[in-house]
Design a protein around this motif. Structure first.
Motif, PDB file in Angstrom:
ATOM      1  N   LEU A  85       0.854  -1.181   0.000  1.00 25.72           N
ATOM      2  CA  LEU A  85       0.000   0.000   0.000  1.00 25.72           C
ATOM      3  C   LEU A  85       0.891   1.232   0.000  1.00 25.72           C
ATOM      4  O   LEU A  85       1.782   1.344   0.846  1.00 25.72           O
ATOM      5  CB  LEU A  85      -0.909   0.016   1.232  1.00 25.72           C
ATOM      6  N   LEU A  86       0.659   2.104  -0.973  1.00 26.05           N
ATOM      7  CA  LEU A  86       1.411   3.347  -1.085  1.00 26.05           C
ATOM      8  C   LEU A  86       0.440   4.512  -0.968  1.00 26.05           C
ATOM      9  O   LEU A  86      -0.579   4.535  -1.666  1.00 26.05           O
ATOM     10  CB  LEU A  86       2.103   3.444  -2.444  1.00 26.05           C
ATOM     11  N   LEU A  87       0.753   5.478  -0.126  1.00 30.22           N
ATOM     12  CA  LEU A  87      -0.026   6.709  -0.031  1.00 30.22           C
ATOM     13  C   LEU A  87       0.807   7.815  -0.664  1.00 30.22           C
ATOM     14  O   LEU A  87       1.969   8.012  -0.286  1.00 30.22           O
ATOM     15  CB  LEU A  87      -0.354   7.051   1.420  1.00 30.22           C
ATOM     16  N   ILE A  88       0.210   8.513  -1.617  1.00 34.92           N
ATOM     17  CA  ILE A  88       0.917   9.553  -2.363  1.00 34.92           C
ATOM     18  C   ILE A  88       0.267  10.895  -2.080  1.00 34.92           C
ATOM     19  O   ILE A  88      -0.950  11.051  -2.200  1.00 34.92           O
ATOM     20  CB  ILE A  88       0.893   9.252  -3.881  1.00 34.92           C
ATOM     21  N   VAL A  94       4.275   9.030   0.894  1.00 40.72           N
ATOM     22  CA  VAL A  94       4.435   9.440   2.292  1.00 40.72           C
ATOM     23  C   VAL A  94       4.158   8.284   3.262  1.00 40.72           C
ATOM     24  O   VAL A  94       4.404   8.408   4.456  1.00 40.72           O
ATOM     25  CB  VAL A  94       3.546  10.653   2.642  1.00 40.72           C
ATOM     26  N   TYR A  95       3.633   7.199   2.727  1.00 42.86           N
ATOM     27  CA  TYR A  95       3.375   5.999   3.532  1.00 42.86           C
ATOM     28  C   TYR A  95       3.524   4.815   2.606  1.00 42.86           C
ATOM     29  O   TYR A  95       2.993   4.810   1.493  1.00 42.86           O
ATOM     30  CB  TYR A  95       1.971   6.047   4.125  1.00 42.86           C
ATOM     31  N   ASP A  96       4.275   3.820   3.065  1.00 41.54           N
ATOM     32  CA  ASP A  96       4.542   2.615   2.269  1.00 41.54           C
ATOM     33  C   ASP A  96       4.616   1.454   3.239  1.00 41.54           C
ATOM     34  O   ASP A  96       5.454   1.459   4.142  1.00 41.54           O
ATOM     35  CB  ASP A  96       5.862   2.796   1.518  1.00 41.54           C
ATOM     36  N   ASN A  97       3.719   0.503   3.076  1.00 35.70           N
ATOM     37  CA  ASN A  97       3.781  -0.687   3.918  1.00 35.70           C
ATOM     38  C   ASN A  97       3.338  -1.895   3.124  1.00 35.70           C
ATOM     39  O   ASN A  97       2.711  -1.772   2.064  1.00 35.70           O
ATOM     40  CB  ASN A  97       2.927  -0.525   5.178  1.00 35.70           C
ATOM     41  N   SER A  98       3.684  -3.071   3.653  1.00 34.81           N
ATOM     42  CA  SER A  98       3.356  -4.295   2.933  1.00 34.81           C
ATOM     43  C   SER A  98       2.950  -5.391   3.918  1.00 34.81           C
ATOM     44  O   SER A  98       3.134  -5.272   5.132  1.00 34.81           O
ATOM     45  CB  SER A  98       4.549  -4.756   2.095  1.00 34.81           C
ATOM     46  N   HIS A  99       2.402  -6.445   3.330  1.00 37.58           N
ATOM     47  CA  HIS A  99       1.997  -7.635   4.062  1.00 37.58           C
ATOM     48  C   HIS A  99       1.096  -7.277   5.247  1.00 37.58           C
ATOM     49  O   HIS A  99       0.197  -6.457   5.094  1.00 37.58           O
ATOM     50  CB  HIS A  99       3.223  -8.455   4.476  1.00 37.58           C
ATOM     51  N   PHE A 100       1.346  -7.854   6.419  1.00 34.48           N
ATOM     52  CA  PHE A 100       0.477  -7.622   7.573  1.00 34.48           C
ATOM     53  C   PHE A 100       0.701  -6.267   8.222  1.00 34.48           C
ATOM     54  O   PHE A 100       0.001  -5.900   9.159  1.00 34.48           O
ATOM     55  CB  PHE A 100       0.645  -8.744   8.601  1.00 34.48           C
ATOM     56  N   GLU A 101       1.673  -5.518   7.731  1.00 33.87           N
ATOM     57  CA  GLU A 101       1.916  -4.168   8.261  1.00 33.87           C
ATOM     58  C   GLU A 101       0.978  -3.139   7.628  1.00 33.87           C
ATOM     59  O   GLU A 101       0.931  -1.991   8.080  1.00 33.87           O
ATOM     60  CB  GLU A 101       3.372  -3.762   8.032  1.00 33.87           C
ATOM     61  N   ILE A 102       0.237  -3.528   6.596  1.00 27.91           N
ATOM     62  CA  ILE A 102      -0.732  -2.617   5.991  1.00 27.91           C
ATOM     63  C   ILE A 102      -1.829  -2.367   7.010  1.00 27.91           C
ATOM     64  O   ILE A 102      -2.460  -3.291   7.507  1.00 27.91           O
ATOM     65  CB  ILE A 102      -1.313  -3.204   4.689  1.00 27.91           C
ATOM     66  N   SER A 103      -2.031  -1.095   7.334  1.00 27.06           N
ATOM     67  CA  SER A 103      -2.969  -0.733   8.387  1.00 27.06           C
ATOM     68  C   SER A 103      -3.887   0.397   7.908  1.00 27.06           C
ATOM     69  O   SER A 103      -3.410   1.469   7.526  1.00 27.06           O
ATOM     70  CB  SER A 103      -2.187  -0.269   9.625  1.00 27.06           C
ATOM     71  N   TYR A 104      -5.180   0.157   7.994  1.00 29.81           N
ATOM     72  CA  TYR A 104      -6.163   1.172   7.660  1.00 29.81           C
ATOM     73  C   TYR A 104      -5.988   2.385   8.572  1.00 29.81           C
ATOM     74  O   TYR A 104      -5.991   3.526   8.099  1.00 29.81           O
ATOM     75  CB  TYR A 104      -7.561   0.569   7.804  1.00 29.81           C
ATOM     76  N   ALA A 105      -5.807   2.148   9.856  1.00 29.52           N
ATOM     77  CA  ALA A 105      -5.643   3.255  10.815  1.00 29.52           C
ATOM     78  C   ALA A 105      -4.404   4.083  10.489  1.00 29.52           C
ATOM     79  O   ALA A 105      -4.448   5.316  10.512  1.00 29.52           O
ATOM     80  CB  ALA A 105      -5.582   2.722  12.238  1.00 29.52           C
ATOM     81  N   ASP A 106      -3.297   3.415  10.175  1.00 32.79           N
ATOM     82  CA  ASP A 106      -2.069   4.133   9.810  1.00 32.79           C
ATOM     83  C   ASP A 106      -2.285   4.929   8.530  1.00 32.79           C
ATOM     84  O   ASP A 106      -1.874   6.094   8.438  1.00 32.79           O
ATOM     85  CB  ASP A 106      -0.902   3.172   9.615  1.00 32.79           C
ATOM     86  N   LEU A 107      -2.914   4.309   7.547  1.00 30.88           N
ATOM     87  CA  LEU A 107      -3.188   4.981   6.286  1.00 30.88           C
ATOM     88  C   LEU A 107      -4.002   6.257   6.525  1.00 30.88           C
ATOM     89  O   LEU A 107      -3.604   7.346   6.100  1.00 30.88           O
ATOM     90  CB  LEU A 107      -3.954   4.062   5.331  1.00 30.88           C
ATOM     91  N   MET A 108      -5.110   6.122   7.209  1.00 33.97           N
ATOM     92  CA  MET A 108      -5.990   7.266   7.416  1.00 33.97           C
ATOM     93  C   MET A 108      -5.327   8.314   8.318  1.00 33.97           C
ATOM     94  O   MET A 108      -5.599   9.511   8.178  1.00 33.97           O
ATOM     95  CB  MET A 108      -7.336   6.808   7.991  1.00 33.97           C
ATOM     96  N   GLY A 109      -4.448   7.878   9.205  1.00 31.18           N
ATOM     97  CA  GLY A 109      -3.729   8.817  10.056  1.00 31.18           C
ATOM     98  C   GLY A 109      -2.712   9.647   9.296  1.00 31.18           C
ATOM     99  O   GLY A 109      -2.319  10.731   9.747  1.00 31.18           O
ATOM    100  N   LYS A 110      -2.262   9.171   8.138  1.00 28.19           N
ATOM    101  CA  LYS A 110      -1.275   9.904   7.327  1.00 28.19           C
ATOM    102  C   LYS A 110      -1.924  10.867   6.345  1.00 28.19           C
ATOM    103  O   LYS A 110      -1.255  11.652   5.721  1.00 28.19           O
ATOM    104  CB  LYS A 110      -0.399   8.915   6.540  1.00 28.19           C
ATOM    105  N   ILE A 111      -3.244  10.783   6.197  1.00 29.18           N
ATOM    106  CA  ILE A 111      -3.947  11.651   5.267  1.00 29.18           C
ATOM    107  C   ILE A 111      -4.113  12.985   5.929  1.00 29.18           C
ATOM    108  O   ILE A 111      -3.893  14.007   5.524  1.00 29.18           O
ATOM    109  CB  ILE A 111      -5.307  11.063   4.861  1.00 29.18           C
TER     110      ILE A 111
END
Length: 111
Positions: A85-88, A94-111
């Protein structure tokens, strides 16, 4: 979730431009990988329709478009992983994670 399908190399520049106005994320998925399927399911279960106002989601099918995934890695200067998952924002990851480290909470927290 209403995915935008990432299927053409030219879309990478479009994503960079779109991310100047609103963050964009790319979910790189392999239908042959159980971890990828679980990561996708965890993301989809937490997604709310209102999230589309905050971030634009793109889906990249790795089985159909592995070369495109490699191009994404090159353009954004990040190693290829699957699932990933990449957040651009503003044309940069600005956020890059893979496998079980992909987190909805982390993603939304970086927006």
């Amino acid at each position: 979730m209403n995915w935008n399908k990432l299927t053409q190399p030219g879309q990478i520049q479009e994503i960079k431009a779109l991310s100047e106005e609103k963050p964009v994320f790319i979910f790189k998925h392999s239908s042959r990988c159980s971890i990828s399927s679980m990561s996708l399911d965890r993301l989809l279960r937490k997604w709310k329709d209102s999230d589309a106002e905050k971030v634009t989601p793109y889906f990249l099918d790795l089985i159909a478009s592995r070369d495109l995934s490699d191009l994404v890695a090159k353009e954004f200067r990040i190693p290829h992983e699957s699932p990933q998952l990449l957040l651009i924002k503003n044309g940069e990851v600005v956020y890059d994670n893979s496998h079980f480290e992909i987190s909805y909470a982390d993603l939304m927290g970086k927006i």
